[in-house]
Enzyme design. Structure first.
Site, PDB file in Angstrom:
ATOM      1  N   HIS A  18      28.802  65.986  34.794  1.00 28.68           N
ATOM      2  CA  HIS A  18      28.552  66.754  36.021  1.00 28.68           C
ATOM      3  C   HIS A  18      27.410  67.757  35.802  1.00 28.68           C
ATOM      4  CE1 HIS A  18      33.106  66.006  36.672  1.00 28.68           C
ATOM      5  NE2 HIS A  18      32.476  65.224  37.517  1.00 28.68           N
ATOM      6  N   LYS A  42      44.896  63.120  44.880  1.00 32.18           N
ATOM      7  CA  LYS A  42      44.883  63.600  43.493  1.00 32.18           C
ATOM      8  C   LYS A  42      45.496  64.981  43.410  1.00 32.18           C
ATOM      9  CE  LYS A  42      40.487  61.500  41.973  1.00 32.18           C
ATOM     10  NZ  LYS A  42      39.128  61.869  41.514  1.00 32.18           N
ATOM     11  N   ARG A  91      27.737  56.151  37.902  1.00 36.52           N
ATOM     12  CA  ARG A  91      27.878  55.668  36.534  1.00 36.52           C
ATOM     13  C   ARG A  91      27.870  54.150  36.466  1.00 36.52           C
ATOM     14  NH1 ARG A  91      33.105  59.310  35.798  1.00 36.52           N
ATOM     15  NH2 ARG A  91      33.131  58.619  37.967  1.00 36.52           N
ATOM     16  N   SER A 129      36.466  62.625  34.220  1.00 36.92           N
ATOM     17  CA  SER A 129      37.412  63.741  34.143  1.00 36.92           C
ATOM     18  C   SER A 129      38.831  63.266  33.868  1.00 36.92           C
ATOM     19  CB  SER A 129      37.378  64.554  35.440  1.00 36.92           C
ATOM     20  OG  SER A 129      36.126  65.161  35.598  1.00 36.92           O
TER      21      SER A 129
HETATM   22  P1  ADP Z   1      35.581  62.819  42.816  1.00 37.62           P
HETATM   23  O1  ADP Z   1      37.015  63.196  42.698  1.00 37.62           O
HETATM   24  O2  ADP Z   1      34.954  63.154  44.147  1.00 37.62           O
HETATM   25  O3  ADP Z   1      35.205  61.442  42.339  1.00 37.62           O
HETATM   26  P2  ADP Z   1      34.542  63.853  40.360  1.00 37.62           P
HETATM   27  O4  ADP Z   1      34.753  65.243  39.913  1.00 37.62           O
HETATM   28  O5  ADP Z   1      35.270  62.786  39.603  1.00 37.62           O
HETATM   29  O6  ADP Z   1      34.878  63.866  41.872  1.00 37.62           O
HETATM   30  O7  ADP Z   1      33.006  63.507  40.386  1.00 37.62           O
HETATM   31  C1  ADP Z   1      32.081  64.200  41.194  1.00 37.62           C
HETATM   32  C2  ADP Z   1      30.748  63.478  41.163  1.00 37.62           C
HETATM   33  O8  ADP Z   1      30.240  63.469  39.843  1.00 37.62           O
HETATM   34  C3  ADP Z   1      30.821  62.006  41.586  1.00 37.62           C
HETATM   35  O9  ADP Z   1      29.626  61.666  42.277  1.00 37.62           O
HETATM   36  C4  ADP Z   1      30.881  61.276  40.278  1.00 37.62           C
HETATM   37  O10 ADP Z   1      30.372  59.964  40.390  1.00 37.62           O
HETATM   38  C5  ADP Z   1      29.975  62.148  39.439  1.00 37.62           C
HETATM   39  N1  ADP Z   1      30.273  62.021  38.013  1.00 37.62           N
HETATM   40  C6  ADP Z   1      31.474  62.112  37.421  1.00 37.62           C
HETATM   41  N2  ADP Z   1      31.372  61.945  36.067  1.00 37.62           N
HETATM   42  C7  ADP Z   1      30.040  61.732  35.823  1.00 37.62           C
HETATM   43  C8  ADP Z   1      29.279  61.458  34.638  1.00 37.62           C
HETATM   44  N3  ADP Z   1      29.854  61.339  33.460  1.00 37.62           N
HETATM   45  N4  ADP Z   1      27.940  61.290  34.772  1.00 37.62           N
HETATM   46  C9  ADP Z   1      27.357  61.394  35.991  1.00 37.62           C
HETATM   47  N5  ADP Z   1      28.020  61.618  37.146  1.00 37.62           N
HETATM   48  C10 ADP Z   1      29.339  61.799  37.069  1.00 37.62           C
END
Ligand code: ADP
Length: 161
Positions: A18, A42, A91, A129
Site C-alpha cells: 500500500h 470483512k 497485483r 493484508s
Molecule cells: P480492499 O479491502 O478494498 O481490497 P485492501 O486494503 O486489501 O482493500 O487494498 C487496498 C488497495 O491496495 C487495493 O487496490 C489493493 O489491490 C491494493 N493492494 C493491496 N495490497 C497490495 C500490494 N501488495 N501491492 C500493491 N497494491 C496492493
C-alpha cells in the site's frame, strides 16, 4: 484545480505494498486521501483508530497525504471531498477482474470520477493484508511486510481479535 485522489481500502493492516502505491502515485496528484472503508463482508482485525494512526505515521513527513475513515460508498466520499480520482493497486489477474467491476460500476454512479490503477512492484505482488494478519495472529514476524516507519512491536498479538 487541485488533483485529488482517494485511495480506498481496508488497510487491515497497511503494508509496504500500500505504501508503495501511495508513494508512486504522489507525483501524479496534488493530494491523496487514504480512505479506510468499512467492508460489510470483512470484520476488521485492527481497530480503525489504530489503522488511521499507522497510516499517519507512515506519511508523517508528507503533508500531501491525508487519512480518513468512511462508513459509506467510496463515490459519495469522493463527491463530498471533490476528488476526481480513485487510486487502486493491481497485483494479479484476479485483482483485475474484481477491480474492473468496481471501477466500472463507480463510473456509472459518478461519471466524472476516474479510477487510476498502478501495477504493483514485482516484489510486492504476493503481499496481502489477509496473510499479514494470519502471520500476526499466529505469533509470527510480519515485519518485512510492514512499512519501515512503523514500530513492529505494535504488531505483536493483541487482545482485539
Ligand atoms: P480492499 O479491502 O478494498 O481490497 P485492501 O486494503 O486489501 O482493500 O487494498 C487496498 C488497495 O491496495 C487495493 O487496490 C489493493 O489491490 C491494493 N493492494 C493491496 N495490497 C497490495 C500490494 N501488495 N501491492 C500493491 N497494491 C496492493
Amino acid at each position: 484545480m487541485t488533483k485529488l485522489a482517494v485511495f480506498p481500502g481496508s488497510f487491515d493492516p497497511f503494508t509496504v505494498g500500500h505504501e508503495s502505491i501511495v508513494q508512486r502515485a504522489l507525483p501524479m496528484f496534488d493530494k491523496i486521501i487514504v480512505m479506510i472503508g468499512f467492508n460489510a463482508n470483512k470484520q476488521p482485525f485492527f481497530p480503525v483508530e489504530q489503522r488511521i494512526r499507522w497510516i499517519e505515521q507512515v506519511f508523517a513527513t508528507e503533508p500531501r497525504v491525508e487519512v480518513a475513515a468512511y462508513d459509506g460508498l467510496t463515490v459519495d466520499f469522493c463527491r463530498q471531498y471533490g476528488a476526481q480520482y480513485i487510486l487502486r493497486g493491481l497485483r494479479t489477474a484476479s485483482d483485475f477482474e474484481y477491480e474492473r467491476a468496481i471501477a466500472q460500476m463507480n463510473k456509472m454512479l459518478f461519471p466524472d470520477l476516474e479510477t487510476v490503477f498502478l501495477l504493483t512492484m514485482p516484489e510486492h505482488t504476493p503481499i496481502n493484508s489477509t496473510i499479514v494478519r494470519d502471520i500476526i495472529m499466529h505469533g509470527g514476524d510480519a515485519g518485512i511486510f510492514l512499512p519501515a516507519a512503523l514500530n513492529k512491536a505494535e504488531f505483536k498479538l493483541n487482545s482485539n481479535q
